[in-house]
Design an enzyme around this catalytic site. Structure first.
Site, PDB file in Angstrom:
ATOM      1  N   GLU A 179     -41.992 -28.672  41.178  1.00 14.63           N
ATOM      2  CA  GLU A 179     -42.834 -29.424  40.244  1.00 14.63           C
ATOM      3  C   GLU A 179     -44.035 -28.596  39.782  1.00 14.63           C
ATOM      4  O   GLU A 179     -44.382 -28.634  38.598  1.00 14.63           O
ATOM      5  CB  GLU A 179     -43.296 -30.736  40.881  1.00 14.63           C
ATOM      6  CG  GLU A 179     -44.079 -31.618  39.924  1.00 14.63           C
ATOM      7  CD  GLU A 179     -44.219 -33.044  40.426  1.00 14.63           C
ATOM      8  OE1 GLU A 179     -45.308 -33.616  40.247  1.00 14.63           O
ATOM      9  OE2 GLU A 179     -43.246 -33.580  40.986  1.00 14.63           O
ATOM     10  N   ARG A 230     -41.588 -35.994  33.965  1.00  8.22           N
ATOM     11  CA  ARG A 230     -42.414 -34.819  34.289  1.00  8.22           C
ATOM     12  C   ARG A 230     -42.259 -33.736  33.206  1.00  8.22           C
ATOM     13  O   ARG A 230     -42.191 -32.553  33.501  1.00  8.22           O
ATOM     14  CB  ARG A 230     -42.044 -34.256  35.666  1.00  8.22           C
ATOM     15  CG  ARG A 230     -42.227 -35.242  36.806  1.00  8.22           C
ATOM     16  CD  ARG A 230     -43.692 -35.660  36.977  1.00  8.22           C
ATOM     17  NE  ARG A 230     -43.805 -36.657  38.026  1.00  8.22           N
ATOM     18  CZ  ARG A 230     -43.810 -37.969  37.804  1.00  8.22           C
ATOM     19  NH1 ARG A 230     -43.716 -38.430  36.562  1.00  8.22           N
ATOM     20  NH2 ARG A 230     -43.925 -38.823  38.795  1.00  8.22           N
ATOM     21  N   SER A 250     -46.440 -33.330  45.396  1.00  4.31           N
ATOM     22  CA  SER A 250     -44.986 -33.189  45.510  1.00  4.31           C
ATOM     23  C   SER A 250     -44.581 -31.795  45.044  1.00  4.31           C
ATOM     24  O   SER A 250     -44.840 -31.421  43.901  1.00  4.31           O
ATOM     25  CB  SER A 250     -44.284 -34.247  44.660  1.00  4.31           C
ATOM     26  OG  SER A 250     -44.626 -35.539  45.108  1.00  4.31           O
TER      27      SER A 250
END
Length: 356
Positions: A348, A164, A246
């Protein structure tokens, strides 16, 4: 085109105040002109694509908000050995690209079906799901460098992809990137079979072993079904899909920290090596935060925001939620996991004008 805009209407979470100056750009040249104009004026700049990875403050954003709306793709090359090179405009809907790829028998991104947002956002945080991420297929990204006022092309190795993460994310501050993505080039294999299936749940529903391949159309169908079952396919009628997906990343911890957790805790080798990846969803659930946390009477969010009723990793807008309602749920969950396991979960999505 400049106009007044509530940013809540541009995010999948459905929260956020007004933009000081909202502009939509439909071409590379328009994007560059808006960015250069804002920078020359010293105006803070926020760039929005599909709005699926943003949590924007209730006070809004006082500067210029640029929505990327460039669309389309070109095929640079196609041959039976080297595959196909597809250059996609930053504002092109990413799931539309995945669907196009599957229909044309371009293999490699089928497991990323159903991910909301635009193509230009995918390399920024190396978007991924079900054992795949875009670093496996992106060969180059063309950007506008705001510091040097030049066009630049990053090759795959120069993008410094991680879990990520990328050089594009590392050089972004409060939603304002140094490098504004203009196009993304994907290198895809030719064939109706998928890339190797790396995710056990997906392999199970496809009836194949992990590491084996399946038909790309079958992979897309099953991924969409799995995502829908978790409220991860956008549906205006389903409040569980009013989220950023998420909310927390899966923690990367040392082997000693991983060993301190119960034996049943899911643990995976981290892609960057040397660390162990944990399941944020498992940690949240075992810390006592079940599906729908926040919906109870007297909850931290006044029942306006909650964990999804389908799984524990998304924080959802149940109707009329503010950004502060969403953050109240996130803070409670993060504090609970930290108290239970000594692990601090990291958000996130990008937090714009607000903090966790």
């Amino acid at each position: 085109m400049t106009q007044q805009k509530l940013l809540s209407s541009l995010t999948t979470l459905g929260t956020g105040g007004a933009a000081g100056n909202f502009i939509e750009a439909c071409s590379e040249q328009e994007i560059i002109e808006v960015v250069r104009s804002a920078d020359a004026a010293g105006d803070p700049l926020l760039i929005i694509g599909g709005g699926s990875n943003l949590v924007i403050a209730d006070a809004g954003f006082a500067g210029t908000v640029l929505r990327i709306a460039s669309t389309g793709y070109t095929i640079n090359s196609e041959d039976s050995c080297g595959g196909v090179s597809v250059v996609v405009q930053a504002g092109h809907n990413f799931d539309d690209l995945v669907h196009t790829a599957v229909l044309h028998a371009w293999s490699g991104i089928e497991a990323l079906s159903g991910i909301p947002g635009l193509a230009g956002a995918t390399p920024v945080q190396n978007v991924g799901a079900y054992g795949a991420d875009v670093s496996q297929t992106i060969s180059a990204v063309r950007v506008w460098d705001r510091q040097r006022n030049v066009l630049q092309t990053f090759t795959h190795s120069e993008l410094k992809f991680g879990y990520r993460d990328s050089i594009l994310k590392q050089t972004t501050t409060a939603g304002s990137p140094r490098y504004v993505v203009l196009t993304v080039e994907f290198q895809l294999a030719l064939g109706r079979m998928s890339a190797p299936i790396r995710y056990a749940e997906l392999a199970r529903v496809l009836g194949v072993e992990v590491g084996k391949r399946a038909y790309g159309l079958d992979v897309r169908r099953e991924v969409l079904a799995l995502r829908a079952g978790k409220g991860m396919v956008l549906d205006t009628e389903d409040r569980d899909t009013w989220s950023t997906g998420s909310f927390f990343t899966n923690p990367m911890v040392t082997a000693s920290v991983a060993r301190s957790l119960p034996a049943e805790a899911p643990k995976y080798p981290a892609p960057d090596g040397g660390l162990v990846k944990l399941s944020a969803a498992w940690l949240i659930d075992r810390a006592g935060f079940t599906k729908g946390f926040g919906l109870q009477s007297g909850s931290v969010s006044g029942a306006r925001a909650s964990l999804s009723t389908k799984h524990t990793l998304a924080i959802t807008n149940r109707g009329f939620a503010t950004t502060e309602d969403v953050l109240a749920v996130a803070r409670a969950v993060r504090a609970g996991v930290d108290a239970k396991f000594g692990i601090s979960l990291q958000p996130e999505p990008l937090l714009i004008g607000c903090v966790l």
